[in-house]
Design a protein around this motif. Structure first.
Motif, mmCIF file in Angstrom:
data_model
loop_
_atom_site.group_PDB
_atom_site.id
_atom_site.type_symbol
_atom_site.label_atom_id
_atom_site.label_comp_id
_atom_site.label_asym_id
_atom_site.label_seq_id
_atom_site.Cartn_x
_atom_site.Cartn_y
_atom_site.Cartn_z
ATOM 1 N N PRO A 246 0.814 -1.231 0.000
ATOM 2 C CA PRO A 246 0.000 0.000 0.000
ATOM 3 C C PRO A 246 0.839 1.269 0.000
ATOM 4 C CG PRO A 246 -0.856 -1.575 1.589
ATOM 5 C CD PRO A 246 0.449 -2.125 1.114
ATOM 6 N N LYS A 247 1.986 1.242 0.676
ATOM 7 C CA LYS A 247 2.829 2.430 0.715
ATOM 8 C C LYS A 247 3.374 2.756 -0.672
ATOM 9 C CE LYS A 247 5.255 3.082 4.317
ATOM 10 N NZ LYS A 247 6.259 3.023 5.403
ATOM 11 N N ALA A 248 3.739 1.727 -1.414
ATOM 12 C CA ALA A 248 4.236 1.945 -2.774
ATOM 13 C C ALA A 248 3.137 2.489 -3.666
ATOM 14 C CB ALA A 248 4.789 0.637 -3.335
ATOM 15 N N VAL A 249 1.925 1.953 -3.531
ATOM 16 C CA VAL A 249 0.798 2.457 -4.318
ATOM 17 C C VAL A 249 0.530 3.916 -3.966
ATOM 18 C CG1 VAL A 249 -1.676 2.228 -4.727
ATOM 19 C CG2 VAL A 249 -0.240 0.181 -4.610
ATOM 20 N N ALA A 250 0.557 4.229 -2.674
ATOM 21 C CA ALA A 250 0.302 5.606 -2.237
ATOM 22 C C ALA A 250 1.362 6.553 -2.770
ATOM 23 C CB ALA A 250 0.257 5.659 -0.714
ATOM 24 N N ALA A 251 2.611 6.092 -2.822
ATOM 25 C CA ALA A 251 3.693 6.945 -3.294
ATOM 26 C C ALA A 251 3.552 7.290 -4.768
ATOM 27 C CB ALA A 251 5.039 6.261 -3.054
ATOM 28 N N LEU A 252 2.817 6.465 -5.508
ATOM 29 C CA LEU A 252 2.647 6.673 -6.943
ATOM 30 C C LEU A 252 1.388 7.473 -7.293
ATOM 31 C CD1 LEU A 252 3.650 3.161 -8.334
ATOM 32 C CD2 LEU A 252 4.794 5.325 -8.827
ATOM 33 N N GLN A 253 0.603 7.860 -6.298
ATOM 34 C CA GLN A 253 -0.692 8.466 -6.581
ATOM 35 C C GLN A 253 -0.600 9.657 -7.528
ATOM 36 O OE1 GLN A 253 -3.747 7.456 -5.916
ATOM 37 N NE2 GLN A 253 -3.023 5.632 -4.833
ATOM 38 N N ASP A 254 0.405 10.518 -7.332
ATOM 39 C CA ASP A 254 0.519 11.704 -8.183
ATOM 40 C C ASP A 254 0.974 11.354 -9.590
ATOM 41 O OD1 ASP A 254 -0.261 13.263 -6.068
ATOM 42 O OD2 ASP A 254 1.776 13.842 -5.490
ATOM 43 N N GLU A 255 1.518 10.161 -9.758
ATOM 44 C CA GLU A 255 2.019 9.728 -11.064
ATOM 45 C C GLU A 255 0.949 8.995 -11.871
ATOM 46 O OE1 GLU A 255 5.185 6.276 -12.403
ATOM 47 O OE2 GLU A 255 5.747 7.601 -10.747
ATOM 48 N N LEU A 256 -0.084 8.510 -11.185
ATOM 49 C CA LEU A 256 -1.065 7.636 -11.812
ATOM 50 C C LEU A 256 -2.333 8.384 -12.204
ATOM 51 C CD1 LEU A 256 -0.800 4.570 -9.388
ATOM 52 C CD2 LEU A 256 0.453 4.966 -11.524
ATOM 53 N N VAL A 257 -3.100 7.769 -13.098
ATOM 54 C CA VAL A 257 -4.465 8.197 -13.373
ATOM 55 C C VAL A 257 -5.396 7.147 -12.793
ATOM 56 C CG1 VAL A 257 -3.919 9.530 -15.422
ATOM 57 C CG2 VAL A 257 -4.390 7.088 -15.640
ATOM 58 N N THR A 258 -6.621 7.549 -12.494
ATOM 59 C CA THR A 258 -7.568 6.625 -11.875
ATOM 60 C C THR A 258 -8.854 6.557 -12.678
ATOM 61 O OG1 THR A 258 -8.461 8.363 -10.432
ATOM 62 C CG2 THR A 258 -6.644 7.020 -9.563
ATOM 63 N N PHE A 259 -9.491 5.407 -12.581
ATOM 64 C CA PHE A 259 -10.769 5.150 -13.246
ATOM 65 C C PHE A 259 -11.646 4.372 -12.273
ATOM 66 C CE2 PHE A 259 -7.405 5.220 -16.435
ATOM 67 C CZ PHE A 259 -7.895 6.110 -17.378
ATOM 68 N N ARG A 260 -12.854 4.090 -12.688
ATOM 69 C CA ARG A 260 -13.740 3.153 -12.002
ATOM 70 C C ARG A 260 -14.161 2.094 -12.996
ATOM 71 N NH1 ARG A 260 -14.040 3.682 -6.327
ATOM 72 N NH2 ARG A 260 -13.697 5.907 -5.857
#
Length: 370
Positions: A246-260
């Protein structure tokens, strides 16, 4: 950030593109294995089929050569199953799975190992295998049973080579048309590379508030999304089996795009990764047993209906038609036989027959006509 909805068909086409199943690639085999994050390989011949369906002009001798040259290795890794991965990924990823592999071994064989100290078993297995002599699982187990005579040798051997000592299956196991049994050496011996220390289980350890972010974990998440995205965190965990990301995923939040997705799940993705038009035509593709294009997700409905989900864990080879599992296939020494799971249109039947003929030629001669 976007909250756009990606329906099942949009996710399907993205998956096919990432998995190199929409168009066969001209990329080198080694680079293809790296891009895919490895191929599940408990059945030794299946990676050849997986690569044939993905690589234009694939020559099985090339994969055999990579195994013999130690550029790729076969070892227990994600989900405690045998995977074919690049040597670089084996060195980087195996320490991350040490805690998982040990826990799963204990879970499966808890009763058998009740009188066995796993740390002592690890030390004795390391000493035994340090001589550089290739051994079968049975040979490892029988040697260790001298110290634990009340424990089944098979259990001791499997736990040692699949969990406690990072070990590789040596060629000719896994080479083209080989029926050789599995013989093992430590990964560090086979690659002449110092064994990296196991990574601490971040999920199991209490947080001190001072835990440092592991750059390797961050890169593992990126690698997963390149080959499998868009995907949810649960899909990532289903692929690698690791809970502590989860920490790695959180660290990438600004780098990623999100969908549903159409079930409302939050999906993560790399912004520049391919997400083809959902109406992009998808060719017929034959997948090997346990292909990660299916097993690499918790929610597999993007590629297989829930009613057929068990096919993916039963070792049944499947056929993708319009991007989805719509048939199974089998062969022994003759032509590939296809069994539809739904009625096929005449054009679909024609394309399936043509691709089955090409696969039959590949399996019988090693020549590629794709």
């Amino acid at each position: 950030m976007t909250t756009a909805i990606l329906d099942r068909r949009a996710l399907n086409r993205a998956t096919l593109a990432r998995q190199l199943l929409l168009h066969r690639t001209g990329t080198a085999v080694l680079d293809t294995v790296a891009h895919l994050g490895g191929l599940q390989a408990q059945e030794p011949g299946e990676p050849f089929i997986g690569l044939w369906s993905r690589v234009g002009g694939f020559a099985p001798a090339e994969l055999s050569r990579l195994l013999e040259d130690r550029a790729v290795v076969r070892m227990h890794l994600m989900r405690r199953t045998v995977h074919l991965v690049t040597a670089d990924d084996a060195v980087a990823w195996r320490p991350r799975h040490q805690s998982l592999l040990r826990q799963k071994a204990l879970g499966v064989y808890r009763a058998d190992l009740a009188a066995v100290d796993l740390d002592e078993l690890t030390a004795r297995a390391q000493d035994l295998m340090a001589d550089g002599q290739p051994r079968s699982l049975g040979e490892v187990g029988r040697a260790l049973a001298e110290h634990w005579p009340s424990t089944r040798p098979r259990v001791l051997g499997e736990v040692a080579v699949a969990a406690l000592v990072p070990s590789v299956q040596l060629p000719p196991r896994g080479t083209w048309r080989s029926s050789a049994g599995a013989r093992y050496l430590p990964l560090s011996t086979w690659l002449n590379h110092p064994a990296p220390p196991p990574k601490a289980d971040q999920a199991a350890a209490p947080s001190t508030g001072a835990d440092q972010l592991d750059a390797g974990d961050v890169e593992l998440v990126r690698r997963y999304l390149r080959a499998f995205g868009p995907a949810a965190s649960a899909d990532l965990r289903a692929w690698c089996g690791l809970a502590g990301l989860p920490k790695a995923v959180a660290a990438l939040q600004d780098e990623l795009v999100t969908f549903r997705d159409d079930r409302g799940r939050l999906l993560l993705d790399l912004p520049d990764a391919p997400r083809p038009d959902p109406e992009t035509p998808a060719p017929v593709r034959f997948l090997p047993a346990f292909d990660n294009a299916i097993l690499g997700y918790h929610d597999r409905t993007r590629i297989i209906d829930d009613e057929h989900r068990n096919l993916s864990v039963a070792g049944i080879r499947v056929v993708l038609i319009d991007g989805r599992v719509a048939a199974t296939w089998s062969t022994s020494t003759g032509p590939v036989v296809v069994t539809p799971l739904r009625p096929l249109t005449r054009p679909e039947q024609s394309e399936v027959t043509d691709e089955a003929s090409r696969l039959t030629t590949f399996l019988t001669t090693g020549n590629d006509r794709n």
